[in-house]
Write a protein that holds these residues in place. Structure first.
Motif, mmCIF file in Angstrom:
data_model
loop_
_atom_site.group_PDB
_atom_site.id
_atom_site.type_symbol
_atom_site.label_atom_id
_atom_site.label_comp_id
_atom_site.label_asym_id
_atom_site.label_seq_id
_atom_site.Cartn_x
_atom_site.Cartn_y
_atom_site.Cartn_z
ATOM 1 N N GLU A 23 11.536 3.458 -15.764
ATOM 2 C CA GLU A 23 10.964 4.396 -16.788
ATOM 3 C C GLU A 23 11.762 4.823 -18.185
ATOM 4 O O GLU A 23 11.485 4.701 -19.150
ATOM 5 C CB GLU A 23 10.582 5.634 -16.108
ATOM 6 C CG GLU A 23 9.498 5.428 -15.127
ATOM 7 C CD GLU A 23 8.840 6.889 -14.625
ATOM 8 O OE1 GLU A 23 8.859 7.927 -15.282
ATOM 9 O OE2 GLU A 23 8.904 6.977 -13.132
ATOM 10 N N ILE A 24 13.062 4.949 -17.636
ATOM 11 C CA ILE A 24 14.047 5.288 -18.756
ATOM 12 C C ILE A 24 14.325 4.238 -19.820
ATOM 13 O O ILE A 24 14.415 4.386 -20.771
ATOM 14 C CB ILE A 24 15.491 5.921 -18.182
ATOM 15 C CG1 ILE A 24 15.452 7.114 -17.347
ATOM 16 C CG2 ILE A 24 16.523 5.972 -19.259
ATOM 17 C CD1 ILE A 24 16.418 7.398 -16.515
ATOM 18 N N GLN A 25 14.612 2.911 -19.081
ATOM 19 C CA GLN A 25 14.803 1.831 -19.792
ATOM 20 C C GLN A 25 13.370 1.412 -21.010
ATOM 21 O O GLN A 25 13.790 1.137 -21.932
ATOM 22 C CB GLN A 25 15.035 0.629 -19.149
ATOM 23 C CG GLN A 25 15.674 -0.624 -19.869
ATOM 24 C CD GLN A 25 17.029 -0.153 -20.456
ATOM 25 O OE1 GLN A 25 17.903 0.095 -19.897
ATOM 26 N NE2 GLN A 25 17.042 -0.443 -21.787
ATOM 27 N N LEU A 26 12.353 1.514 -20.206
ATOM 28 C CA LEU A 26 11.261 1.434 -21.069
ATOM 29 C C LEU A 26 11.092 2.205 -22.118
ATOM 30 O O LEU A 26 10.864 1.920 -23.405
ATOM 31 C CB LEU A 26 9.925 1.371 -20.250
ATOM 32 C CG LEU A 26 8.510 1.133 -20.882
ATOM 33 C CD1 LEU A 26 8.508 -0.251 -21.553
ATOM 34 C CD2 LEU A 26 7.281 1.291 -19.991
ATOM 35 N N ALA A 27 11.329 3.770 -21.894
ATOM 36 C CA ALA A 27 11.182 4.806 -23.046
ATOM 37 C C ALA A 27 12.255 4.561 -23.822
ATOM 38 O O ALA A 27 11.930 4.635 -25.318
ATOM 39 C CB ALA A 27 11.094 6.027 -22.323
ATOM 40 N N THR A 28 13.459 4.322 -23.632
ATOM 41 C CA THR A 28 14.666 3.923 -24.444
ATOM 42 C C THR A 28 14.263 2.631 -25.590
ATOM 43 O O THR A 28 14.589 2.978 -26.743
ATOM 44 C CB THR A 28 15.779 3.733 -23.894
ATOM 45 O OG1 THR A 28 16.179 5.023 -22.999
ATOM 46 C CG2 THR A 28 17.012 3.731 -24.600
ATOM 47 N N ASP A 29 13.908 1.676 -24.975
ATOM 48 C CA ASP A 29 13.751 0.490 -25.750
ATOM 49 C C ASP A 29 12.633 0.693 -26.587
ATOM 50 O O ASP A 29 12.380 0.125 -27.737
ATOM 51 C CB ASP A 29 13.240 -0.715 -24.749
ATOM 52 C CG ASP A 29 14.197 -1.151 -23.972
ATOM 53 O OD1 ASP A 29 15.428 -0.924 -24.224
ATOM 54 O OD2 ASP A 29 14.327 -2.069 -22.685
#
Length: 284
Positions: free
Chosen positions: A231-237
């Motif tokens: 979730e963090i990676q998707l939001a950050t990207d």
């Protein structure tokens, strides 16, 4: 002719670095995660909190204690280390700070009196980092973090975490702690010894809450960590590609907004709860 040992058609899997602090912050409030780790310059924060100051002092005193030879790890020396490490940030006034300094001195002195501190831990405030798999496949995460203490008992590692808060922890909190589980997995990989036992040492009461993990319980914690990391990676990207920061990292409001470090920079948090005083979360 194909070269042996290489498959240029397969993209290597990207390993995501995670720490318990980052995962916990995102789970609590994605907005606070963004302000803590992504926004630059960092948004305005509150001043120091007394309970955080107190916790840091006790941790630093116990770290310094284990730097001493075993015969010098006495209750009196432990209490003196609290005085040496002391800071006043966040307390209501000098009188309150003095009272809590004396309480902290007694906590660590009692701790040394009750527990065997003559054995040298394998790690004190040790940074550990290891690639792990959340399933049976190749590694997908790099678990990192700083463990308060790592003991060796009967050939196995034990993760020890100090607590100075109001509430005395229990076995269920120890077993459910994602941070302790992640430290156990990373320590076992890094130090090449089994690690199943995790402990919360509550300094105000001297009580120890312990849990014995199984392979299944550790895997469950890793899967949960992996889901949050995704979730963090998707939001950050998506944010890096021009996404809306408030939609990608929404505020998750509640009672904790009263003592959030980023309260001055979050209108939603200010509306959700009245501001806490900087000493309200101190152990009684």
């Amino acid at each position: 002719m194909a070269q042996l040992g290489f498959d240029f058609g397969v993209q290597p899997r990207r390993l995501t670095k995670v720490t318990p602090a980052r995962l916990s912050t995102f789970d609590d409030c994605p907005r606070r995660f963004r302000m803590s780790y992504l926004d630059r310059p960092t948004p305005q924060r509150t001043g120091p909190w007394a309970h955080s100051t107190l916790g840091a002092v006790v941790h630093n005193a116990l770290r310094a204690l284990f730097d001493l030879p075993p015969d010098r790890r006495t209750p009196a020396r432990a209490a003196a280390l609290v005085t040496e490490q002391w800071q006043d940030g966040g307390f209501a006034d000098a009188a309150q700070a003095d009272a809590y300094r004396e309480r902290a001195r007694q906590w660590v002195a009692d701790y040394v009196e009750r527990h065997d501190v003559t054995a040298d831990p394998i790690g004190v405030e040790r940074w550990i980092s290891a690639p792990v798999s959340v399933d049976e496949g190749p590694p997908s995460l790099i678990v990192e973090g700083r463990a308060d203490r790592i003991d060796v008992r009967d050939g196995e590692l034990v993760i020890v975490d100090y607590k100075t808060g109001k509430r005395e922890p229990d076995e269920y909190e120890a077993r459910g702690s994602q941070a302790l589980a992640m430290y156990a997995v990373a320590a076992a990989r890094t130090l090449r010894r089994p690690c199943r036992r995790v402990e919360l040492h509550h300094l105000p009461t001297g009580e120890v809450a312990a849990a014995e993990h199984t392979g299944d319980s550790l895997r469950r914690q890793l899967r949960r960590a992996g889901e949050t990391a995704d979730e963090i990676q998707l939001a950050t990207d998506t944010l890096a590609a021009g996404g809306d920061p408030d939609e990608l990292f929404p505020a998750r409001t509640g009672r904790r907004c009263a003592w959030c470090d980023f309260r001055p920079s979050c209108a939603e948090g200010q509306q959700a709860a009245p501001a806490a005083r900087s000493w309200e979360l101190l152990a009684p």
